[in-house]
Every structure is written in C-alpha cells, then in structure tokens.
Design a protein around this motif. Structure first.
Motif, PDB file in Angstrom:
ATOM      1  N   VAL A 162       0.846  -1.193   0.000  1.00 45.68           N
ATOM      2  CA  VAL A 162       0.000   0.000   0.000  1.00 45.68           C
ATOM      3  C   VAL A 162       0.884   1.246   0.000  1.00 45.68           C
ATOM      4  O   VAL A 162       1.856   1.319   0.748  1.00 45.68           O
ATOM      5  N   TYR A 163       0.500   2.213  -0.821  1.00 47.11           N
ATOM      6  CA  TYR A 163       1.241   3.461  -0.976  1.00 47.11           C
ATOM      7  C   TYR A 163       0.322   4.640  -0.719  1.00 47.11           C
ATOM      8  O   TYR A 163      -0.851   4.611  -1.108  1.00 47.11           O
ATOM      9  N   ASP A 164       0.852   5.675  -0.101  1.00 44.28           N
ATOM     10  CA  ASP A 164       0.135   6.947  -0.014  1.00 44.28           C
ATOM     11  C   ASP A 164       0.293   7.611  -1.366  1.00 44.28           C
ATOM     12  O   ASP A 164       1.389   7.630  -1.940  1.00 44.28           O
ATOM     13  N   MET A 165      -0.800   8.188  -1.866  1.00 45.23           N
ATOM     14  CA  MET A 165      -0.728   8.872  -3.153  1.00 45.23           C
ATOM     15  C   MET A 165      -0.524  10.370  -3.014  1.00 45.23           C
ATOM     16  O   MET A 165      -0.059  11.005  -3.936  1.00 45.23           O
TER      17      MET A 165
ATOM     18  N   VAL B 292      -9.435   8.029   6.423  1.00 45.83           N
ATOM     19  CA  VAL B 292      -9.675   8.558   5.078  1.00 45.83           C
ATOM     20  C   VAL B 292      -8.317   8.774   4.430  1.00 45.83           C
ATOM     21  O   VAL B 292      -7.427   9.376   5.021  1.00 45.83           O
ATOM     22  N   GLY B 293      -8.176   8.302   3.226  1.00 50.35           N
ATOM     23  CA  GLY B 293      -6.925   8.510   2.523  1.00 50.35           C
ATOM     24  C   GLY B 293      -7.047   8.111   1.072  1.00 50.35           C
ATOM     25  O   GLY B 293      -7.997   7.445   0.674  1.00 50.35           O
TER      26      GLY B 293
ATOM     27  N   GLN C 285       4.707  11.272  -6.560  1.00 50.96           N
ATOM     28  CA  GLN C 285       3.610  11.520  -5.618  1.00 50.96           C
ATOM     29  C   GLN C 285       3.284  10.292  -4.762  1.00 50.96           C
ATOM     30  O   GLN C 285       2.415  10.351  -3.902  1.00 50.96           O
ATOM     31  N   PHE C 286       4.002   9.181  -4.965  1.00 53.42           N
ATOM     32  CA  PHE C 286       3.745   7.957  -4.222  1.00 53.42           C
ATOM     33  C   PHE C 286       4.779   7.757  -3.123  1.00 53.42           C
ATOM     34  O   PHE C 286       5.964   7.976  -3.326  1.00 53.42           O
ATOM     35  N   ARG C 287       4.303   7.315  -1.970  1.00 51.81           N
ATOM     36  CA  ARG C 287       5.174   6.960  -0.844  1.00 51.81           C
ATOM     37  C   ARG C 287       4.708   5.623  -0.286  1.00 51.81           C
ATOM     38  O   ARG C 287       3.525   5.452   0.027  1.00 51.81           O
ATOM     39  N   PHE C 288       5.639   4.675  -0.174  1.00 54.43           N
ATOM     40  CA  PHE C 288       5.291   3.370   0.376  1.00 54.43           C
ATOM     41  C   PHE C 288       4.798   3.540   1.807  1.00 54.43           C
ATOM     42  O   PHE C 288       5.417   4.237   2.607  1.00 54.43           O
ATOM     43  N   ARG C 289       3.668   2.906   2.133  1.00 54.54           N
ATOM     44  CA  ARG C 289       3.091   2.974   3.484  1.00 54.54           C
ATOM     45  C   ARG C 289       3.342   1.688   4.254  1.00 54.54           C
ATOM     46  O   ARG C 289       3.902   1.702   5.328  1.00 54.54           O
ATOM     47  N   GLN C 290       2.874   0.551   3.717  1.00 50.62           N
ATOM     48  CA  GLN C 290       2.996  -0.713   4.443  1.00 50.62           C
ATOM     49  C   GLN C 290       2.671  -1.892   3.542  1.00 50.62           C
ATOM     50  O   GLN C 290       2.054  -1.739   2.497  1.00 50.62           O
ATOM     51  N   SER C 291       3.101  -3.057   4.000  1.00 49.00           N
ATOM     52  CA  SER C 291       2.746  -4.323   3.360  1.00 49.00           C
ATOM     53  C   SER C 291       1.793  -5.068   4.276  1.00 49.00           C
ATOM     54  O   SER C 291       1.966  -5.051   5.495  1.00 49.00           O
TER      55      SER C 291
END
Length: 183
Positions: free
Chosen positions: A40-43, A55-56, A95-101
C-alpha cells in the motif's frame, strides 16, 4: 508471524491497527505455495494527516512470486495492469510513498499461472476503463487477491472510493478529468 488484524474500531480507523498474531486464521504455507502480499502506498501528502482518521488516497499492488502487479489508467483500449519491482515507489512516481505491506494469504498458482491470470484480469482492467472511484488500482488488487487466495484486501485501502460511490455528491466534487486520470 505477525499480520495486521482489526480490533473492531480498526475497520473505521486503520491507524489503530495492531500487530497481533492471527492464531488460527493464518496457516503456514504448504510446499509450493507463494505468499500474497498487498503493498500500500500513499498517493498524496495529505494522507499523512488524514489516514489516521480512516480517510486517505491509497494506491496498492499485489506482490507474488517476486513481482508486484498494479493497475493504472491510460487512454488506450488495452490492459492497464503493469509489473514493478516490489515496494519501489520510484517506479510509480514522485507523488507515491510506500506505506505498508499487508500479508493477505498464500496461493497455489505457479508464476506462469499468475502471469496468465494477470493477462485475463487485464481484459477487465483496461487502461481506458480506469476510474478513480469505480474501477481503480484497489479494485484490481481486490479482484487479484480474491482470485489468488480467496481473500480480499483490507476495507480501509479503498474506503474513499466506497464512500464516494455511496454519496454521488462527492464524485461531482472531483475536478474535471480527475476521475479517469492515471494514478
């Protein structure tokens, strides 16, 4: 093994997810099985402030057999499914940042069978059919995980799309063209 589980409230607020063992629910892989992992990545930078409230805007890909598969839009009538190096946010864009697996389960599909499944799903998830709320990367990863191991992705990953589909007013608030942009 530790995986994310819900404490009840976590369904609404993913930041309260705890790293507790899912004893009885998770089993060890059988010989020949491959792990199915949702990356999952933050956009957008706003996720750092809003994700804790449930919310994200998230992008997701499915990692299996050493590759990560995801979906994005483009104006052409062929697959929007693509392969990247697992957890490599640079391949996705700035614009993407890795969040978690998140460990989803295990699959009996071989690497060749996974590639054939990706080809089949690509017929449904064409680039010109991408829609931010109704047919996005998280819809793809959900379908892919269900096909691979009969388990769905966590609800919080695609909550914004689900909520906006229930409240049409929110879709009308999107700027023109944003609903069908490439992730």
């Amino acid at each position: 093994m530790f995986v994310f589980i819900s404490c009840g409230i976590c369904a609404m607020f993913p930041s309260c997810m705890s790293l507790l063992s899912r004893r009885g629910e998770q089993r060890a892989p059988r010989p020949g099985q491959a792990a199915v992992v949702l990356n999952v990545y933050d956009m957008y930078w706003t996720n750092w402030y809003t994700a804790g409230a449930g919310v994200g805007v998230f992008h997701s890909g499915v990692q299996v057999h050493g590759s990560e598969w995801a979906y994005g839009g483009h104006p052409y009538a062929f697959t929007g499914v693509f392969e990247i190096t697992p957890r490599d946010e640079r391949e996705l864009g700035e614009q993407f940042r890795f969040r978690q697996s998140v460990h989803i389960g295990y699959t009996d599909f071989s690497e060749e069978e996974v590639r054939r499944l990706v080809t089949e799903l690509g017929k449904q998830f064409r680039g010109d059919r991408y829609h931010l709320m109704n047919n996005n990367c998280n819809h793809f990863t959900s379908a892919f995980c269900l096909a691979l191991c009969d388990r769905d992705i966590p609800a919080w990953v695609n909550r914004l799309a689900y909520v906006s589909s229930c409240v049409p007013f929110l879709q009308r608030c999107l700027p023109n063209g944003l609903s069908s942009v490439k992730e």
